[in-house]
Scaffold this motif. Structure first.
Motif, PDB file in Angstrom:
ATOM      1  N   GLU A 621       1.161  -0.754   0.508  1.00 52.30           N
ATOM      2  CA  GLU A 621       0.497  -0.018   0.335  1.00 52.30           C
ATOM      3  C   GLU A 621       0.922   1.246   0.051  1.00 52.30           C
ATOM      4  O   GLU A 621       1.154   2.024  -0.861  1.00 52.30           O
ATOM      5  CB  GLU A 621      -0.812   0.193   1.688  1.00 52.30           C
ATOM      6  CG  GLU A 621      -1.764   1.177   0.893  1.00 52.30           C
ATOM      7  CD  GLU A 621      -2.496   1.115   2.362  1.00 52.30           C
ATOM      8  OE1 GLU A 621      -3.663   1.987   3.341  1.00 52.30           O
ATOM      9  OE2 GLU A 621      -3.112   0.201   3.176  1.00 52.30           O
ATOM     10  N   GLU A 622       2.264   1.443   0.841  1.00 49.66           N
ATOM     11  CA  GLU A 622       2.891   2.351   1.114  1.00 49.66           C
ATOM     12  C   GLU A 622       3.268   2.356  -0.444  1.00 49.66           C
ATOM     13  O   GLU A 622       3.622   4.240  -0.589  1.00 49.66           O
ATOM     14  CB  GLU A 622       4.410   2.108   2.335  1.00 49.66           C
ATOM     15  CG  GLU A 622       4.696   3.729   2.446  1.00 49.66           C
ATOM     16  CD  GLU A 622       5.644   3.316   2.959  1.00 49.66           C
ATOM     17  OE1 GLU A 622       6.729   4.441   3.948  1.00 49.66           O
ATOM     18  OE2 GLU A 622       5.306   2.002   3.558  1.00 49.66           O
ATOM     19  N   THR A 623       4.031   1.970  -1.207  1.00 51.80           N
ATOM     20  CA  THR A 623       4.649   1.942  -3.546  1.00 51.80           C
ATOM     21  C   THR A 623       3.270   2.409  -3.175  1.00 51.80           C
ATOM     22  O   THR A 623       4.198   3.724  -4.146  1.00 51.80           O
ATOM     23  CB  THR A 623       5.115   0.965  -2.768  1.00 51.80           C
ATOM     24  OG1 THR A 623       5.790   0.238  -2.029  1.00 51.80           O
ATOM     25  CG2 THR A 623       5.323   0.514  -4.590  1.00 51.80           C
ATOM     26  N   LEU A 624       2.241   1.801  -3.589  1.00 54.73           N
ATOM     27  CA  LEU A 624       1.139   2.123  -3.947  1.00 54.73           C
ATOM     28  C   LEU A 624       0.656   3.585  -3.971  1.00 54.73           C
ATOM     29  O   LEU A 624       0.604   4.978  -5.038  1.00 54.73           O
ATOM     30  CB  LEU A 624      -0.312   1.763  -3.992  1.00 54.73           C
ATOM     31  CG  LEU A 624      -0.335  -0.077  -4.461  1.00 54.73           C
ATOM     32  CD1 LEU A 624      -1.372  -0.818  -3.779  1.00 54.73           C
ATOM     33  CD2 LEU A 624      -0.450   0.579  -6.388  1.00 54.73           C
ATOM     34  N   LYS A 625       1.006   4.550  -2.648  1.00 53.11           N
ATOM     35  CA  LYS A 625       0.501   5.477  -2.583  1.00 53.11           C
ATOM     36  C   LYS A 625       2.230   6.566  -2.855  1.00 53.11           C
ATOM     37  O   LYS A 625       1.234   7.584  -3.455  1.00 53.11           O
ATOM     38  CB  LYS A 625       0.385   5.843  -1.350  1.00 53.11           C
ATOM     39  CG  LYS A 625      -0.858   4.901  -0.279  1.00 53.11           C
ATOM     40  CD  LYS A 625      -1.090   5.502   0.791  1.00 53.11           C
ATOM     41  CE  LYS A 625      -2.182   5.131   1.486  1.00 53.11           C
ATOM     42  NZ  LYS A 625      -2.341   5.275   3.540  1.00 53.11           N
ATOM     43  N   GLY A 628       1.207   6.766  -6.386  1.00 49.56           N
ATOM     44  CA  GLY A 628       0.349   7.774  -6.784  1.00 49.56           C
ATOM     45  C   GLY A 628       0.447   9.472  -6.965  1.00 49.56           C
ATOM     46  O   GLY A 628      -0.053  10.054  -7.730  1.00 49.56           O
ATOM     47  N   SER A 629       0.909   9.243  -5.880  1.00 46.71           N
ATOM     48  CA  SER A 629       1.172  10.864  -5.674  1.00 46.71           C
ATOM     49  C   SER A 629       2.539  11.576  -6.337  1.00 46.71           C
ATOM     50  O   SER A 629       2.212  13.338  -6.139  1.00 46.71           O
ATOM     51  CB  SER A 629       1.010  11.252  -3.436  1.00 46.71           C
ATOM     52  OG  SER A 629       3.160  10.256  -3.826  1.00 46.71           O
TER      53      SER A 629
END
Length: 911
Positions: A621-625, A628-629
């Motif tokens: 999840e952290e990598t996805l954030k 994405g940002s």
């Protein structure tokens, strides 16, 4: 009326009471009679005065048109049956004056000058014959034309005669009245002339409503006649100096040629000049320089026995101009250099610059003076108005040099196309200052040539101000030598809130300069005014030379000085490559943020760079954030995520596939960090070794950012130092290595397609089933490694990668050796020490460290085989052919050749 009066008289005599109706009829009759006499007197006066029509606006008002119809009615009733109005012979003879010409045509007895002028004329004709074709008068008249004196399309021609002191008006009018194609109107102009009264009497004596006299006590000089020409409603305007007496066929010839497809967008005349050619010292002489071939030509020139027997394009016309009425307005697009002289050059310059229209001197039939536009050339030597004073020569020299410096393609420029490496453009002094380091680097580099153009005019960036910023002497602004061009944008824009004049001025000038000098690069700063940027882009895209527009951030100019060290043949390809950064990431968010931060700090020279994230299905999840940002300012951002976990071999190999041969892929795992100079290294290398047509290095398949410290493929993995290894050649020479790099490398499109096809044929989960076994290579046992398959292909086909080599093994990327698919994996028994893999990042300009401060020639690059041993490109191919384990079988002296567009193996070829 007679009946009404009789009724009235009879009524009175019979003492009958007058009815009201009879009284009303009488009043109406008398009113009509009065009105009839007034109208008759008015139109009689109109008919008798030829100057009234013009001063009252005969061409432009409804009232004048009605008057014109009445005049025709009166003429029909009272004029003789001839189609031309004939003045009273005795009165005309009384008012007409004629020039006394008591000398023969001047002839030169200077054999050298005759030889030089004739040689130059022959060179010009030969060039024009080859480039566009030239025609004799007979050939021109056989060409299909829109206009004909017999119809169906008969042109309307307004002839404008400008007079000051010469006594030639009667001769001109007599010639015009006897033309084989009648004129529409003749306007005789007298501006500030001491002979106004006599000129007026002459015009009035002709008693012709189509001939009008227009005068002013103010002298509108040479531009006044063109200002008057704007008012015509005719198809063409024929403007004549007072020393030009055209033959009787001139209007027919001029209109016929102007109606052909080839010459319809042209200005035609009978006398012209070809401006100076460049001298051996790279300067241009005065157009009046004595005994100089380079001073140009005057055509025709009876003094040197030069007649025009074929149509010839000139740099400007003199004494007469025949052009469509629509083209006249072009003269006033830019404010003239001066209103005192030079309207002839300004007209041709403006027509070419803004309408792409040429200026031509028509040929003549030497045996028929009626085809001559200048039937008495001696008149050019009579009046003091043609005497060339020193100050006038200087003004005209300044004028034509200004035109050439702002994009006027003279005959010299057309015949002698130049080739320079770069043309810089600055719209402000700040831009001049920002570009100056790169400009000076070009000018100081042996064999390179670069000029700068500045906006000039009212934009506070004149030549004098620019040279002060550059540290050049002010005299360069006065020299007739190419170095700096002042476009004088203010000459067209003036005070304006519109962007259109600026765009038009910059574009039209640069279009001409690009055609004259053919620069490989047009260089400006990237934050230049948006409208000016559009003008630069249009000029570059329209260049037949393929000039590349380079828009550099001001902070990056000093980082691109190596541009001047590239071969001129490579420079036009500056914008061709497109680089995509492909990041492979899964669950190392902090590592990914470090990589992204380093990418954002790099210098990209204003190029667009695509960024692609490639994530496996188990991304956290952290990598996805983080993905994405993240905001990427250099170009598009793409995100891809697998549905089914593919592992590192698929994550890397499927992260990028080229769309064409100019797209390159940079593959970066998330534990890598890059140098701020990584992109400069890539672009420099691509231009030096891949995009230079003079360099042939098909074996080059990738460019590494990283310099290895170990011999990776040997079981013992000994330490290795490239700087030490190559010190006898040069300690910091780049080199070619058969080993591909997985810690930051740019891969070439053709070779990557080839790699895909190779992996498709050879991929197996079990490394033991791989048929390729390279002798003494520890890669034979590598499991699930995309790099193993790439090594095999490069070994079998003799491919190499370019590696950097700098002190302390400073590189453009480094590997932080963080736990992942291979490092710290349970089945990986190899110990990895950080100091063996982590290298310092290049933190400053690297070009000064290279041999001779630039990339060495491709032929001088040393070559290493897979085991870090010195080799040759031919030797690498021989080793691969000897192994004989490629996807198709070949002889020992052959290797596999593939289809570059698909990557599929085709056949075997000897190397």
């Amino acid at each position: 009326m007679e009946g009404i009066l009789n009724d009235y008289v009879v009524g009175k005599s019979s003492k009958m009471k007058t009815p009201k109706l009879a009284s009303f009829r009488l009043v109406a009759a008398l009113t009509c009679l009065q009105f009839a006499f007034a109208m008759y007197a008015t139109f009689l006066l109109y008919h008798m005065s030829s100057s009234v029509g013009q001063r009252s606006g005969a061409d432009f008002s409804w009232a004048s048109r009605i008057a014109h119809h009445w005049t025709q009615f009166v003429e029909h009733s009272h004029a003789p049956s001839s189609t031309q109005e004939v003045p009273a012979g005795d009165f005309l003879a009384e008012v007409c004056e004629h020039e006394e010409i008591d000398f023969l045509q001047k002839k030169s007895d200077d054999a050298l000058m005759i030889k030089l002028k004739r040689e130059l004329y022959d060179e010009v004709l030969a060039f024009q014959e080859e480039s566009s074709g030239t025609e004799t008068l007979a050939e021109l008249m056989r060409m299909e034309s829109k206009w004909s004196p017999k119809g169906p399309s008969v042109p309307k021609i307004t002839v404008i005669l400008n007079h000051f002191k010469r006594k030639t008006l009667c001769a001109q009018l007599d010639s015009l009245l006897n033309q084989t194609l009648p004129f529409h109107h003749v306007w005789v102009l007298s501006f500030g002339s001491p002979s106004e009264l006599s000129l007026r009497r002459i015009v009035e004596s002709y008693n012709n409503s189509r001939i009008s006299f227009i005068s002013s006590s103010y002298d509108f000089k040479y531009y006044g006649r063109f200002q008057m020409a704007l008012q015509t409603e005719a198809d063409f305007v024929y403007i004549l100096d007072d020393d030009m007496i055209p033959g009787k066929k001139m209007l027919e010839i001029l209109s016929h040629v102007a109606g052909t497809d080839k010459y319809r967008n042209s200005v035609l005349g009978s006398i012209g000049r070809i401006l100076p050619f460049r001298q051996k010292d790279f300067t241009f002489p005065s157009y009046r320089k004595f005994r100089s071939k380079e001073a140009g030509l005057y055509l025709p020139d009876p003094a040197y026995d030069i007649t025009v027997d074929k149509i010839v394009q000139v740099d400007f016309l003199s004494s007469s101009w025949f052009l469509s009425a629509d083209l006249v307005k072009t003269l006033f697009v830019e404010t003239p250099f001066t209103f005192m002289t030079g309207e002839d050059l300004h007209l041709s310059y403006q027509l070419q610059k803004y309408r792409n229209a040429g200026s031509y001197v028509l040929p003549v039939d030497p045996n028929d003076k009626e085809t001559w536009g200048d039937s008495e050339h001696r008149l050019a030597y009579v009046s003091e108005t043609t005497v060339i004073f020193k100050d006038i020569v200087q003004v005209r020299d300044d004028q034509w040099w200004r035109a050439l410096s702002t994009g006027y393609i003279t005959q010299w420029a057309a015949m002698n196309p130049q080739k320079i490496d770069a043309l810089f453009y600055a719209h402000s002094l700040d831009e001049v200052k920002a570009l100056s380091p790169l400009l000076e680097k070009f000018r100081k580099t042996v064999g390179r040539k670069a000029y700068i153009a500045v906006s000039g005019g009212s934009s506070s960036c004149s030549c004098e101000e620019a040279v002060a910023v550059l540290g050049w002497p002010k005299v360069v602004c006065k020299e007739r030598r190419f170095k700096i061009f002042d476009l004088e944008v203010g000459a067209i824009s003036g005070v304006s809130n519109s962007e259109v004049p600026v765009v038009q001025a910059v574009y039209s000038s640069l279009k001409g300069l690009l055609k004259i000098h053919n620069p490989s690069l047009l260089i400006a700063v990237d934050d230049i005014d948006a409208n000016v940027k559009n003008a630069l882009r249009m000029a570059a895209e329209g260049s037949s030379n393929g000039t590349a527009l380079v828009l550099l951030p001001k902070t990056a100019v000093s980082k691109a000085l190596w541009m001047a060290d590239l071969r001129p043949t490579a420079l036009p390809n500056w914008n061709r490559m497109r680089i995509t950064v492909n990041i492979i990431t899964q669950n190392r968010a902090s590592s990914l943020q470090r990589l992204l931060g380093s990418l954002q700090q790099a210098h990209y020279l204003g190029d667009e760079v695509r960024l692609s994230f490639n994530m496996d299905s188990k991304v956290d999840e952290e990598t996805l954030k983080v993905v994405g940002s993240f905001r990427w300012a250099q170009g598009p951002k793409l995100v891809r995520r697998r549905i089914i976990q593919g592992g590192l071999i698929r994550a890397v190999s499927e992260s990028w596939y080229p769309s064409d041969d100019d797209e390159f892929g940079l593959l970066l795992e998330d534990d890598i960090e890059v140098s701020p100079y990584y992109y400069l290294w890539i672009k420099y290398a691509l231009l030096a070794y891949h995009y230079d047509p003079q360099v042939s290095l098909p074996e080059l398949s990738s460019i590494s950012l990283y310099t290895p410290r170990l011999v990776e493929v040997v079981k013992e993995r000994p330490k290795w130092n490239a700087t030490e290894f190559f010190k006898r050649i040069h300690p910091n020479t780049p080199y070619l290595h058969q080993l591909p790099c997985s810690w930051g490398a740019l891969f070439f499109p053709k070779h990557w397609r080839e790699f895909y096809a190779y992996m498709n044929a050879r991929f197996t989960e079990d490394a033991k089933n791989n048929p390729v076994q390279i002798p003494k290579s520890r890669t034979n046992g590598w499991q699930a490694s995309w790099k193993k398959f790439l090594i095999d292909m490069m070994y079998l086909r003799g491919y190499v990668s370019l590696y950097p080599n700098f002190p302390s093994q400073a590189s453009f990327s480094t590997n932080h050796m963080e736990p992942g698919a291979h490092i710290s994996a349970k089945n990986n028994v190899v110990n990895h020490h950080k100091e063996d893999f982590e290298v310092p990042l290049m933190g400053d300009d690297f070009t000064s460290l290279l041999p001779a401060g630039k990339m060495p020639p491709a032929s001088k690059l040393p070559v290493l085989n897979l085991f870090n041993q010195a080799a040759s490109l031919k030797g690498l191919k021989a080793a691969g052919a000897k192994l004989g384990q490629d996807v198709i079988g070949c002889d020992k002296a052959e290797i596999v050749v593939v289809d570059g567009s698909t990557g599929l193996p085709g056949n075997c070829s000897r190397f």
